[in-house]
Design a protein around this motif. Structure first.
Motif, PDB file in Angstrom:
ATOM      1  N   VAL A  56      40.523  34.817  47.463  1.00 54.07           N
ATOM      2  CA  VAL A  56      41.074  35.199  46.173  1.00 54.07           C
ATOM      3  C   VAL A  56      40.508  34.236  45.113  1.00 54.07           C
ATOM      4  N   THR A  57      40.051  34.828  43.967  1.00 53.80           N
ATOM      5  CA  THR A  57      39.440  34.013  42.924  1.00 53.80           C
ATOM      6  C   THR A  57      39.959  34.449  41.537  1.00 53.80           C
ATOM      7  N   TRP A  58      40.315  33.444  40.693  1.00 50.67           N
ATOM      8  CA  TRP A  58      40.656  33.696  39.286  1.00 50.67           C
ATOM      9  C   TRP A  58      39.490  33.229  38.409  1.00 50.67           C
ATOM     10  N   MET A  59      39.092  34.082  37.494  1.00 45.77           N
ATOM     11  CA  MET A  59      37.999  33.760  36.580  1.00 45.77           C
ATOM     12  C   MET A  59      38.425  34.062  35.143  1.00 45.77           C
ATOM     13  N   PHE A 117      39.974  39.974  44.535  1.00 45.69           N
ATOM     14  CA  PHE A 117      40.210  39.868  45.974  1.00 45.69           C
ATOM     15  C   PHE A 117      38.934  40.295  46.709  1.00 45.69           C
ATOM     16  N   ALA A 118      38.483  39.412  47.604  1.00 42.99           N
ATOM     17  CA  ALA A 118      37.337  39.762  48.477  1.00 42.99           C
ATOM     18  C   ALA A 118      37.898  40.350  49.766  1.00 42.99           C
ATOM     19  N   THR A 119      37.557  41.612  50.063  1.00 43.53           N
ATOM     20  CA  THR A 119      38.122  42.314  51.217  1.00 43.53           C
ATOM     21  C   THR A 119      37.007  42.772  52.145  1.00 43.53           C
ATOM     22  N   TYR A 120      37.415  43.017  53.372  1.00 41.19           N
ATOM     23  CA  TYR A 120      36.504  43.566  54.374  1.00 41.19           C
ATOM     24  C   TYR A 120      37.169  44.806  54.980  1.00 41.19           C
TER      25      TYR A 120
END
Length: 483
Positions: A56-59, A117-120
């Protein structure tokens, strides 16, 4: 074939974007205040657990600079790449909830934030939040010290500084003037609003109170600031105390010199007829007193008042009388007015009663002189002696009362009233009638028309016995019946 593949790829990307919008949930707009905390909520919704979240990343400002603020990895933990002095952190980091908290907000925190969100196997899914930083302004108002003149100048200033969004300022005043507003954007993104009240200053404006009212989104209620105008002017002078009853021998009389000034008055000077006041007058600053009034104080008194800007003056003409005026007290004047009003009311009532009584008295009978019925009172039918005016065609020469008529050789001159004239041959005329009666003839039948002349004293006595005076001034017969 290639075209078909491109179409299928476009449809897939569109469906994937919708899924992203459905899986990542954020608040589109968040408002924060400088110095306070802002909470950016972000959750990943996957009811079927079909996707695996890897990071998870906030930018911030993802469309331009794309600055990484906070990263959470289930295996590596949290990481804050940007130096924010510990103000930015995850609330409770997890693969389902990535809510971010920003402490001690600054104006530089304003902008667009992206939660990703980075998902697979579907890849990255994100949603954005627009954070708007609001700044509560510092409001103040103050007068501008000016000197009375003829040109329009700023007289009061109201300022709302370092606020976001910009404030609006309104004025409440009872003096004539103009308002000028100026908006300035500060380097930190806040705004300063200056509102200026401009007018032509005069001495009457000094000390006048007015208010400016500031409205802004961060304020719970409008901020009302009271301002008192300040104008410098030379003294405005008036003389009070003269009652127009200074008379010879009066033991005490005084005048008071009142002055308004900014700066305050410093000196008071009294003059009489342009010269120093006589010795019988006592001066104590703004007060002038005459212990024993004489003709020496008959004249014009002048009071001169000075301050740092100049001099103001006022004059009063004093007339010394030989004797004191007799002044009616207010109580006596009021009593006199009340008594006069009562007397006037009584007079009106008496007049009304008199005219009503007179009118009722006049309604007792009819006084129509054109119809008279004479009778003897014995019940016998009476002839109707109703006067009916002849028409012009029926009138003859004898219809005119003043016509010339001859009676037994005696001529009645034209223009004489037959009823009011006296016949000098009345006795001869009566003797002729008696001779006719002795001969068996009816008098007057063969001798032409006869005329009754009421000029004889006996006839006048009979007429007076038959007449009766009325209240309205008329005279009617006692024997006649009026209908």
């Amino acid at each position: 074939m290639v075209t078909l593949q491109l179409k299928l790829a476009t449809i897939f990307l569109h469906i994937w974007s919708v899924c992203n919008a459905q899986n990542v949930k954020v608040e589109p707009n968040v408002y924060g205040y400088v110095g306070r905390q802002a909470v950016l909520r972000c959750q990943f919704i996957d009811p079927d657990n079909a996707l695996q979240v890897t990071q998870v990343t906030w930018m911030k400002d993802p469309a331009s600079s794309k600055i990484n603020l906070a990263v959470y990895n289930p295996e590596l933990g949290t990481h804050y790449p940007t130096d924010t002095a510990g103000r930015i952190h995850f609330r409770l980091p997890s693969i389902k909830d990535a809510t971010l908290e920003i402490e001690r907000l600054e104006m530089g925190d304003d902008g667009v934030y992206s939660c990703e969100f980075a998902t697979y196997p579907d890849g990255n899914q994100e949603a954005t939040t627009n954070l708007t930083i609001l700044a509560k302004p510092k409001n103040q108002g103050s007068p501008v010290l000016v000197t009375a003149g003829l040109a329009e100048v700023p007289m009061a200033m109201c300022t709302s500084a370092n606020g976001k969004p910009p404030a609006s300022i309104s004025w409440s005043r009872n003096v004539i003037g103009n308002i000028t507003d100026t908006l300035t954007k500060n380097s930190d993104g806040t705004f300063t609003v200056n509102s200026e009240f401009r007018a032509v200053p005069s001495g009457e404006m000094d000390g006048v109170k007015m208010t400016c009212e500031v409205r802004q989104q961060t304020l719970e209620r409008p901020d009302v600031i009271q301002i008192t105008l300040s104008v410098k002017y030379i003294p405005i002078v008036i003389i009070e105390g003269y009652d127009d009853n200074w008379y010879v021998g009066r033991e005490h009389a005084s005048l008071t010199c009142s002055a308004k000034a900014n700066p305050p008055a410093s000196t008071y000077t009294w003059l009489m007829n342009g010269e120093p006041v006589p010795g019988s007058v006592t001066v104590n600053g703004h007060q002038l007193t005459v212990t024993d009034v004489t003709y020496d104080v008959n004249g014009t008194f002048t009071c001169q008042v000075t301050n740092d800007l100049g001099e103001g003056r006022s004059k009063m003409d004093v007339l010394v009388r030989e004797q004191a005026l007799v002044q009616q007290s207010n109580a006596g004047a009021i009593a006199g007015g009340v008594i006069g009003g009562i007397l006037a009311l009584l007079l009106i009532v008496c007049l009304v009663v008199y005219f009503l009584h007179k009118r009722r008295s006049g309604d007792g009978g009819s006084y129509d002189t054109k119809r008279r019925v004479f009778g003897t009172g014995n019940g016998a039918p009476q002839p109707d002696y109703t006067y009916r005016p002849d028409t012009d065609s029926e009138k003859g020469p004898s219809a005119t009362v003043t016509a010339s008529t001859t009676v037994e050789g005696n001529h009645i001159g034209e223009g004489e009233n037959l009823l009011m004239s006296e016949s000098p041959d009345y006795e001869n005329y009566k003797n002729r009638e008696e001779d006719e009666e002795d001969e068996g003839r009816e008098p007057g039948l063969t001798r032409g028309p006869t005329i009754s002349l009421p000029g004889h004293p006996r006839d006048e006595m009979q007429m007076e016995d038959d007449m009766e005076s009325q209240r309205d001034g008329s005279i009617i017969s006692k024997k006649a019946v009026y209908v």
